[in-house]
Design an enzyme around this catalytic site. Structure first.
Site, PDB file in Angstrom:
ATOM      1  CB  SER A 131      -0.915   0.025   1.228  1.00  0.00           C
ATOM      2  OG  SER A 131      -1.705   1.200   1.209  1.00  0.00           O
ATOM      3  CE  LYS A 185      -3.015  -2.703  -0.196  1.00  0.00           C
ATOM      4  NZ  LYS A 185      -3.892  -2.581  -1.300  1.00  0.00           N
ATOM      5  CG  HIS A 188      -4.750  -0.949   4.086  1.00  0.00           C
ATOM      6  ND1 HIS A 188      -5.072  -0.527   2.809  1.00  0.00           N
ATOM      7  CD2 HIS A 188      -3.902  -0.013   4.583  1.00  0.00           C
ATOM      8  CE1 HIS A 188      -4.442   0.606   2.551  1.00  0.00           C
ATOM      9  NE2 HIS A 188      -3.728   0.936   3.609  1.00  0.00           N
ATOM     10  CG  ASN A 189      -7.270  -2.012  -0.082  1.00  0.00           C
ATOM     11  OD1 ASN A 189      -6.265  -1.645   0.518  1.00  0.00           O
ATOM     12  ND2 ASN A 189      -7.243  -2.382  -1.344  1.00  0.00           N
ATOM     13  CD  GLU A 192      -7.582   3.119   0.445  1.00  0.00           C
ATOM     14  OE1 GLU A 192      -7.948   3.298  -0.732  1.00  0.00           O
ATOM     15  OE2 GLU A 192      -6.552   2.455   0.740  1.00  0.00           O
TER      16      GLU A 192
END
Length: 490
Positions: A131, A185, A188-189, A192
């Site tokens: 990222s 990940k 994480h997205n 986000e």
């Protein structure tokens, strides 16, 4: 053929791939570059890579031959079939102990499968979240490697050298087994998505509710970026709101209000449903993008469906401070939900997950990087088995302090008719989570009434008639039978 010179190979010379190669070369590593369209390799060597410790390869065979053992090869290609195709092309040229690293946005079940399939062939697979966008790849991304842990000693130095650093610590550590890196990940997205939606709702409240200009909202975000909300996304929002087009008007107001998405937020929401985890804020952030996509319907609805017109008559500074606290509290809830999902995934998939390291990896280099993540790192270092972030003293105190402001902002938005799905779901989750008793007792009674789905009784009402930990069915009307349906949790 000459002796192998490459410390690491990389396949895929789009911008992310090129920047990661340049980053590794800056740190003293010799990188072997390959691309399916080989003319791209030559162009890269003659331009951006000129004079650096980067060598080209014009075939998979040449790439593998130029790498020192154990060979370490990063794939930065489109997720899905392309990754499997390149793995199949690589296998005949690799030996036991060689390492294939998928640095794309792959779905974690694919990484689970690839770890097992390559282990059966004696090869080590790593699925790594990357990222930070193009700039992060060039100067230090957040890296989230998982997969076959036997690969970690061979890639640790390279990964930690090229990653972002925060307070001298690399934003990279081993995440866990199989697809854990890509799972983290994915979360994480999803976070986000939630952070961006919360920021957009704050912008909408200030613009439509309080009547601020874009410049004034930019000033608010500039102020917020010096406090508890200090983060990359707050910073870029400030820059966007300050950016005027050639005619002197804010460019953001000319952009079509239809949000795109690539699917990782949706994956997070679907996985939360699969694992039965109430990751409500990320779910609402995904649905908000879906609602934005039906622009024509919304325009038609705006002409026929009535609602209130916002009218602000309070103290603007006081309201800005309340909104800051509401945004902070909602963000805490989003991260608490994200870590709940990560914890449950560890249990469900049998992964040993490194929670303190996950928070540290997100502190720098990535899109959700923020000062706030330092406190999450501290919380998990203090108690690696922390059940929920809200149980940590720091976050409990922060939520307590923010609570009145949070409720005021949500109430005002509702009265004004301004949609705040992320703010409101965060507050609803908080109130639900702190409720020792929810109305699910009535829901279970309804299920038993129409479908004989049974229920359990509260401990204080256990008796011969209602035994403990037993599926009980009641004939609510006197007309039905006494046969109950099988019970299961979807």
């Amino acid at each position: 053929m000459s002796a192998p010179v490459g410390d690491i190979g990389l396949i895929g010379l789009a911008v992310m791939g090129q920047n990661l190669i340049l980053n590794a070369a800056d740190h003293g590593y010799t990188v072997v570059a390959f691309n399916r369209t080989v003319s791209k390799v030559d162009h890269f060597l003659e331009n951006e890579a000129k004079g650096k410790s980067i060598v080209g390869a014009h075939s998979i065979e040449e790439l593998c031959a130029k790498l020192k053992k154990p060979r370490r090869i990063i794939l930065l290609v489109k997720a899905g079939k392309a990754v499997d195709d390149f793995i199949d092309l690589l296998i005949p040229h690799l030996e036991a102990g060689d390492i294939i690293i998928d640095g794309g946005n792959s779905h974690f079940p694919d990484s689970n499968r690839r770890t097992k399939e390559l282990a059966d062939k004696g090869l080590l697979f790593v699925g790594s979240g990357v990222s930070g966008g193009e700039e992060g790849a060039r100067y230090g991304p957040s890296l989230m490697p998982g997969g076959n842990e036997a690969a970690w000693p061979a890639i640790k130095n390279i990964f930690q050298d090229i990653s972002a650093k925060t307070d001298g610590e690399p934003c990279c550590d081993w995440v866990g087994d199989e697809g854990a890196g890509h799972f983290v990940k994915m979360v994480h997205n999803g976070i986000e998505y939630g952070d961006m939606q919360l920021i957009c709702e704050a912008y909408d409240i200030l613009k439509r509710g309080a009547g601020f200009t874009d410049k004034e909202i930019g000033d608010v975000f500039s102020q917020w970026n010096k406090g508890v909300l200090d983060s990359f996304l707050i910073e870029i929002t400030r820059d966007i709101l300050y950016y005027n087009d050639e005619d002197g008007t804010p460019l953001v107001e000319k952009i079509l209000d239809r949000a795109g998405q690539k699917g990782t937020g949706k994956w997070t929401a679907i996985n939360a449903l699969d694992l039965g985890m109430p990751v409500t804020l990320i779910g609402e952030a995904v649905f908000a993008r879906c609602l934005s996509a039906i622009k024509e319907e919304r325009v038609a609805a705006s002409k026929v469906l009535p609602g209130p017109s916002p009218a602000f008559n309070g103290d603007k500074k006081e309201f800005v401070d309340q909104l800051e606290q509401a945004l902070y509290a909602s963000k805490i809830i989003s991260y608490a939900q994200g870590f709940m999902l990560i914890r449950e995934a560890g249990k469900e998939y049998g992964w040993k997950l490194n929670n303190p390291a996950i928070a540290l990896m997100w502190r720098g280099g990535c899109i959700i990087r923020s000062v706030f993540l330092g406190e999450i790192t501290r919380a998990y270092r203090k108690n690696p088995d922390l059940e929920n972030l809200l149980f940590d003293d720091f976050f409990k105190a922060a939520i307590t302090k923010a609570q009145d402001s949070w409720r005021q902002v949500v109430a005002k938005a509702v009265i004004w008719g301004i949609p705040t799905p992320a703010f409101t779901t965060a507050l609803s989750f908080y109130d639900g989570y702190r409720s020792a008793r929810l109305p699910a007792n009535l829901l279970q009674a309804q299920r038993d009434y129409f479908g004989a789905h049974t229920f359990h009784v509260l401990p204080e009402f256990v008796s011969d008639k209602y035994p403990a930990n037993t599926d009980i069915h009641i004939n609510w009307t006197g007309r039905g039978g006494n046969v109950s349906a099988s019970t299961y949790l979807a």
